[in-house]
Scaffold this motif. Structure first.
Motif, PDB file in Angstrom:
ATOM      1  N   PRO A 159      10.277 -12.630  -9.005  1.00 20.48           N
ATOM      2  CA  PRO A 159      10.256 -13.248  -7.661  1.00 20.48           C
ATOM      3  C   PRO A 159       9.637 -12.293  -6.645  1.00 20.48           C
ATOM      4  N   LEU A 160       8.787 -12.826  -5.791  1.00 22.88           N
ATOM      5  CA  LEU A 160       8.055 -12.017  -4.827  1.00 22.88           C
ATOM      6  C   LEU A 160       8.533 -12.202  -3.398  1.00 22.88           C
ATOM      7  N   GLN A 161       9.480 -13.089  -3.140  1.00 21.04           N
ATOM      8  CA  GLN A 161       9.895 -13.329  -1.765  1.00 21.04           C
ATOM      9  C   GLN A 161      10.619 -12.123  -1.173  1.00 21.04           C
ATOM     10  N   GLU A 162      11.479 -11.509  -1.983  1.00 25.40           N
ATOM     11  CA  GLU A 162      12.261 -10.407  -1.461  1.00 25.40           C
ATOM     12  C   GLU A 162      11.451  -9.129  -1.313  1.00 25.40           C
ATOM     13  N   VAL A 163      10.409  -8.982  -2.099  1.00 29.87           N
ATOM     14  CA  VAL A 163       9.658  -7.727  -2.107  1.00 29.87           C
ATOM     15  C   VAL A 163       8.267  -7.904  -1.513  1.00 29.87           C
ATOM     16  N   GLU A 164       8.040  -9.016  -0.861  1.00 29.57           N
ATOM     17  CA  GLU A 164       6.690  -9.285  -0.369  1.00 29.57           C
ATOM     18  C   GLU A 164       6.276  -8.298   0.707  1.00 29.57           C
ATOM     19  N   LYS A 165       7.194  -7.890   1.574  1.00 28.46           N
ATOM     20  CA  LYS A 165       6.849  -6.962   2.641  1.00 28.46           C
ATOM     21  C   LYS A 165       6.463  -5.595   2.087  1.00 28.46           C
ATOM     22  N   LEU A 166       7.251  -5.107   1.128  1.00 27.62           N
ATOM     23  CA  LEU A 166       6.927  -3.804   0.547  1.00 27.62           C
ATOM     24  C   LEU A 166       5.614  -3.846  -0.221  1.00 27.62           C
ATOM     25  N   VAL A 167       5.389  -4.913  -0.929  1.00 31.60           N
ATOM     26  CA  VAL A 167       4.133  -5.051  -1.665  1.00 31.60           C
ATOM     27  C   VAL A 167       2.962  -5.086  -0.696  1.00 31.60           C
ATOM     28  N   LYS A 172      -2.006  -2.283   1.539  1.00 35.97           N
ATOM     29  CA  LYS A 172      -2.840  -1.787   2.623  1.00 35.97           C
ATOM     30  C   LYS A 172      -3.313  -0.365   2.392  1.00 35.97           C
ATOM     31  N   SER A 173      -2.657   0.355   1.514  1.00 36.72           N
ATOM     32  CA  SER A 173      -3.029   1.747   1.257  1.00 36.72           C
ATOM     33  C   SER A 173      -4.284   1.788   0.395  1.00 36.72           C
ATOM     34  N   GLU A 174      -4.902   2.959   0.400  1.00 39.42           N
ATOM     35  CA  GLU A 174      -6.085   3.156  -0.429  1.00 39.42           C
ATOM     36  C   GLU A 174      -5.682   3.142  -1.896  1.00 39.42           C
ATOM     37  N   LYS A 175      -6.579   2.634  -2.730  1.00 44.15           N
ATOM     38  CA  LYS A 175      -6.218   2.397  -4.132  1.00 44.15           C
ATOM     39  C   LYS A 175      -6.632   3.525  -5.078  1.00 44.15           C
ATOM     40  N   SER A 176      -7.472   4.433  -4.687  1.00 42.33           N
ATOM     41  CA  SER A 176      -7.897   5.487  -5.609  1.00 42.33           C
ATOM     42  C   SER A 176      -6.755   6.471  -5.848  1.00 42.33           C
ATOM     43  N   TYR A 177      -6.752   7.078  -7.027  1.00 46.47           N
ATOM     44  CA  TYR A 177      -5.682   8.000  -7.378  1.00 46.47           C
ATOM     45  C   TYR A 177      -5.636   9.197  -6.429  1.00 46.47           C
ATOM     46  N   ASN A 215      -3.580  -0.643  -9.928  1.00 45.02           N
ATOM     47  CA  ASN A 215      -3.625  -2.053 -10.291  1.00 45.02           C
ATOM     48  C   ASN A 215      -2.653  -2.827  -9.401  1.00 45.02           C
ATOM     49  N   GLU A 216      -3.157  -3.794  -8.642  1.00 47.72           N
ATOM     50  CA  GLU A 216      -2.306  -4.549  -7.725  1.00 47.72           C
ATOM     51  C   GLU A 216      -1.282  -5.408  -8.456  1.00 47.72           C
ATOM     52  N   ASN A 217      -1.521  -5.738  -9.713  1.00 44.48           N
ATOM     53  CA  ASN A 217      -0.574  -6.578 -10.467  1.00 44.48           C
ATOM     54  C   ASN A 217       0.727  -5.858 -10.784  1.00 44.48           C
ATOM     55  N   VAL A 218       0.738  -4.539 -10.724  1.00 44.60           N
ATOM     56  CA  VAL A 218       1.947  -3.782 -11.059  1.00 44.60           C
ATOM     57  C   VAL A 218       2.772  -3.444  -9.825  1.00 44.60           C
ATOM     58  N   LEU A 219       2.314  -3.770  -8.649  1.00 43.84           N
ATOM     59  CA  LEU A 219       3.076  -3.445  -7.434  1.00 43.84           C
ATOM     60  C   LEU A 219       4.412  -4.181  -7.381  1.00 43.84           C
TER      61      LEU A 219
END
Length: 666
Positions: A159-167, A172-177, A215-219
C-alpha cells in the motif's frame, strides 16, 4: 479449504542415486499440489525434458556485463557499519540483517564458471541438467546464502497511501549514487534510514535498468521496511536469477551460431540479478570446483563470509570437471556441521513429523517456531510462481527433492501457463498443518521408474538413436587359425581367407552369413603348394633348398652372392677386405709390417718418428730434453752440482758449527 500435505509417504521400489539393487521400502516424496493439465504424459512416462545444448567451443563470443555484481566501496562499508549499530534489532525483525551485512563482502568473479554452469540451464524447468540429475537454486539458498526472507508481503503490491509523502521526498532527490551519498550519508536527515535501504535495494538486490542510479520501484519497499513490515524479498530475487540464467543460456547459443568463426565479433548482454549467488551456490555444492582455501565463520557472521575475497587460482577445465562431479555433489551442504555455524532448526537429527506453525503441545518448548524457520522451510517446498520486477518464473522444488532431503519420484510436468499456480506469498499455511522433516544426514534415494526415465529419456533420448539396430555378436574364434591364403590351383577360382576358417582336426568350418557348416577337406601333407596363380609352384623344400632361379645359399664357409658381385674371401679374424681398386691387405701380425708408404713403427726401445723430426731419445724419468739450440741438461744428483755462476747451496743436514769448522780449516 484444507491444504493437502506437501510430503507423501508410500511404499515404492527405490534405488540409490549411485546405483545398486532396487529395494522396496517406505519413501517420502514431495508433491506438487498443482493440477496437471495433461495427465497422459506422467502415466506413460514420456516427460519431455529439453536437454541443454553444449557448445563445442571452449569460449563464447559473448561479452556479459554483471551490473549487480559490484564491489563495495569504502563509503558503503562505513555507512553500513554506522547504520547497523542503530537498527540491528529492526533488521533482524524484518529479515534483512544478514543480507545487508553480506553486501560489504567482496566476491571475486569467475566468468568461466558462470558460463559453464549456465550452459546446462533448462529454461522450461528452471533447473540445471547434470548427468546425475536435476538441481537448481532454491528459496533455501536465498535464505542461507543471501540472507533474504521467504515470508512476508509481496514487494510489488504494498500500500502506498501511508508512505506516499516519504516516497515523494525521496523521488525529489538526485538519483545517482554519488549524489545520494553526499545528500543522506551521516547528514542526520529524518529519512536517512529510508535512503540507506533504497540504495541497498537498488545496488545489491533489485537494480533498475539504469546504471549507478536509484531504482524508483524500490522506494516503497524501503519505506515499509523502516516501519517494520516483513517483506518476502527471496522470491523476487530468485525470479531475477532464473530470468538472467535463461537470458545467458540463450545468448550463448545464439552467439555460437552468429559468430562461429570470427573471434573479433561478439554479442553483448547485461545481467541485472546478483549472479554472485549462483557462483557461491556452485562452490557450496560442486566440491571439485570450489577454491582450495576458504574463510572461517565467526559467531554471528553470515555463511557467505566463507567466500569473501577468495580467488580461484587453480585453472580448471570446467566442462569435464562439472560432468565428472557425480558422487561429489552435495545435495544438502547446509546440513553439514561447520565451526561457529548455527544449524537452522529444520535440520533435525532424526526424522519426525512436526507442526509447521506453533507447538506440538503447550508444555513443549522445543518446537517453538517464533522465528519462523520451520514455516520458511515449508515455504521452500511449495510449487509457486516467483514474481520479479519485470518477470514471472515458475518455482518447481518437486524436481529437486533430494536438495531438501526427500526421495525423488517421477516429477509432474508443470507448464508456466498453468493457471492453478499460486504466488509464493499468496497464502500462509494452516495452523494444524504438519510436515515431515527428514534427518539432516539422510541420503535420499530415487524411485526405480524415475531412474528408468532418466536413463532412457534424458541421458539417451530415443530420437537420437532412431534407425539403429544392435549387431549380432561375432562367433568366438579358436586359438588355432589358419593364417595363409588357400586358393585353387586353377586361376580365377574362388578363394577362402584363412582368417575366415575355423580349424578342427580335419574339418574346416567356413563362415558364410554368420552360419557355420562343416566342409570336409583332405589333410595336407608337408609338400603342399602355396604359390599364387601365375607363379611357379613352390614345393616344400628343405632348409638348404630354394626355388628355381635363385642361387642356392651355401653354408657359412661357401656363401652365395648375387650376380656381378665378387665372392667373399675367407679372411682371418679382424681382417677387412679392401674396396675395389685397392691392394689387398695381408694378414700380418700385430705391429710388424705397416701399410705401404708408412714407415715401420718401432717398439718402445726404438720408436719411429715422422720424417723431418729427430728421433726421440730415451731419457730418465725426471729429465727433460732442451729445445733445439740449447745445451742438453745433464743428469746430476740432488744438491751435488749447480749451474755455472750460481753459488753452492748449503745442504740441509749441515749445521752452522760444521760450516764454521770448514772455513777455519781453509
Amino acid at each position: 479449504m484444507e491444504e493437502e500435505p506437501l510430503v507423501e509417504e508410500k511404499e515404492e521400489l527405490m534405488i540409490s542415486v549411485h546405483g545398486g539393487k532396487p529395494l522396496k521400502k517406505k519413501a517420502y516424496f514431495l508433491k506438487s499440489n498443482v493440477p496437471q493439465l495433461i495427465d497422459e504424459e506422467e502415466e506413460n512416462g514420456n516427460l519431455k525434458l529439453k536437454l541443454p545444448s553444449i557448445s563445442p567451443k571452449c569460449k563464447w563470443p559473448l561479452q556479459v556485463n554483471f551490473y549487480c555484481w559490484s564491489c563495495p566501496t569504502r563509503k558503503w562499508e562505513t555507512w553500513v557499519e554506522n547504520m547497523h549499530k542503530r537498527y540491528e534489532i529492526l533488521w533482524k525483525k524484518t529479515g534483512i540483517n544478514d543480507a545487508i551485512l553480506a553486501s560489504v563482502y567482496k566476491i571475486y568473479k569467475n566468468e568461466d564458471l558462470i558460463f559453464n554452469i549456465a550452459e546446462r540451464w533448462c529454461s522450461e524447468t528452471n533447473t540445471f541438467v547434470f548427468p546425475w540429475g536435476e538441481a537448481t537454486v532454491t528459496l533455501e539458498d536465498m535464505m542461507i546464502l543471501g540472507g533474504f526472507s521467504v515470508l512476508g508481503c509481496c514487494p510489488f503490491s504494498l500500500p502506498l497511501q501511508e508512505v506516499e509523502k516519504l516516497v515523494g521526498k525521496l523521488k525529489k532527490s538526485e538519483k545517482s549514487y554519488r549524489q545520494w551519498f553526499s545528500c543522506f550519508m551521516g547528514s542526520g536527515n529524518p529519512v536517512e534510514h529510508e535512503a540507506f535501504l533504497a540504495m541497498w535495494l537498488s545496488k545489491f538486490v533489485l537494480p533498475g535498468n539504469e546504471i549507478d542510479k536509484i531504482n524508483e520501484n524500490v522506494l516503497p519497499i524501503a519505506v515499509h521496511l523502516v516501519r517494520g513490515t516483513r517483506i518476502a524479498l527471496a522470491p523476487a530475487l530468485l525470479a531475477g536469477i532464473y530470468r538472467d540464467l535463461t537470458l545467458l543460456n540463450g545468448a550463448m547459443s545464439e552467439a555460437s551460431k552468429l559468430f562461429g568463426g570470427d573471434d573479433e565479433d561478439s554479442l553483448e548482454i547485461g545481467l541485472w540479478a546478483p549472479m554472485q549467488l549462483v557462483q557461491i551456490w556452485v562452490w557450496e555444492r560442486l566440491v571439485p570446483l570450489r577454491p582450495s582455501k576458504w574463510n572461517f565463520i565467526d559467531t554471528g557472521d553470515p555463511r557467505v563470509i566463507r567466500w569473501q575475497a577468495i580467488e580461484q587460482e587453480d585453472t580448471i577445465n570446467m566442462r569435464p570437471a562439472i560432468d565428472s562431479v557425480g558422487e561429489a555433489f552435495l545435495w544438502r551442504p547446509y546440513a553439514l556441521a561447520l565451526d561457529n555455524w548455527v544449524l537452522p532448526r529444520y535440520y533435525r537429527e532424526s526424522e519426525e513429523w512436526l507442526p509447521i506453525n506453533g507447538k506440538m503441545n503447550d508444555d513443549d518448548d522445543d518446537y517453538d517456531d517464533d522465528d519462523g524457520e520451520l514455516e520458511s522451510f515449508a515455504q521452500c517446498l511449495r510449487v509457486c510462481e516467483l514474481q520479479g520486477i519485470d518477470c514471472k518464473e515458475v518455482y518447481q522444488p518437486h524436481r529437486v527433492a533430494m536438495q531438501f532431503g526427500y526421495d525423488q519420484d517421477l516429477p509432474k510436468w508443470i507448464d508456466s501457463s498453468n493457471k492453478f499456480i499460486e504466488f509464493a506469498w499468496y497464502r500462509p499455511f494452516d495452523d494444524e498443518a504438519f510436515l515431515f522433516f527428514p534427518s539432516r544426514l539422510v541420503e535420499a534415494d530415487v524411485s526405480y521408474r524415475y531412474m528408468e526415465w532418466w536413463r532412457n529419456s534424458v541421458l539417451v533420448p530415443a530420437d537420437k538413436i532412431t534407425g539403429m539396430k544392435r549387431r549380432a555378436r561375432k562367433a568366438r574364434r579358436p586359438k588355432s587359425v589358419v593364417r595363409n591364403t588357400l586358393r585353387k590351383q586353377s586361376g580365377g577360382g574362388e578363394t577362402s581367407l584363412a582368417s575366415n576358417l575355423l580349424v578342427n582336426s580335419t574339418n574346416v568350418y567356413c563362415r558364410k552369413d554368420i552360419k557355420l557348416h562343416p566342409v570336409k577337406i583332405e589333410p595336407v601333407c608337408e609338400a603342399y603348394d602355396l604359390s599364387p596363380p601365375g607363379f611357379p609352384s613352390i614345393q616344400h623344400l628343405g632348409r638348404a633348398n630354394v626355388p628355381p632361379g635363385i642361387p642356392t645359399k651355401g653354408n657359412r664357409a661357401d656363401p652365395i652372392y648375387p650376380p656381378g658381385f665378387p665372392p667373399k674371401q675367407t679372411v682371418a679374424n679382424n681382417d677387412v677386405l679392401p674396396p675395389p681398386g685397392f691392394p689387398a691387405r695381408q694378414n700380418v701380425s700385430k705391429c710388424e709390417i705397416p701399410p705401404p708408404g708408412v714407415p715401420p713403427k718401432a717398439n718402445m726401445t726404438n720408436p719411429m718418428h715422422p720424417p723431418g723430426f729427430p728421433p726421440k731419445q730415451i731419457v730418465a724419468k725426471r729429465d727433460v730434453l732442451p729445445p733445439p739450440g740449447f745445451p742438453a741438461r745433464q743428469y746430476v744428483a740432488k744438491c751435488d752440482f749447480y749451474p755455472p755462476g750460481f753459488p753452492l747451496k748449503r745442504k740441509r743436514g749441515v749445521g752452522k758449527a760444521s760450516m764454521f769448522m770448514k772455513n777455519r780449516s781453509k
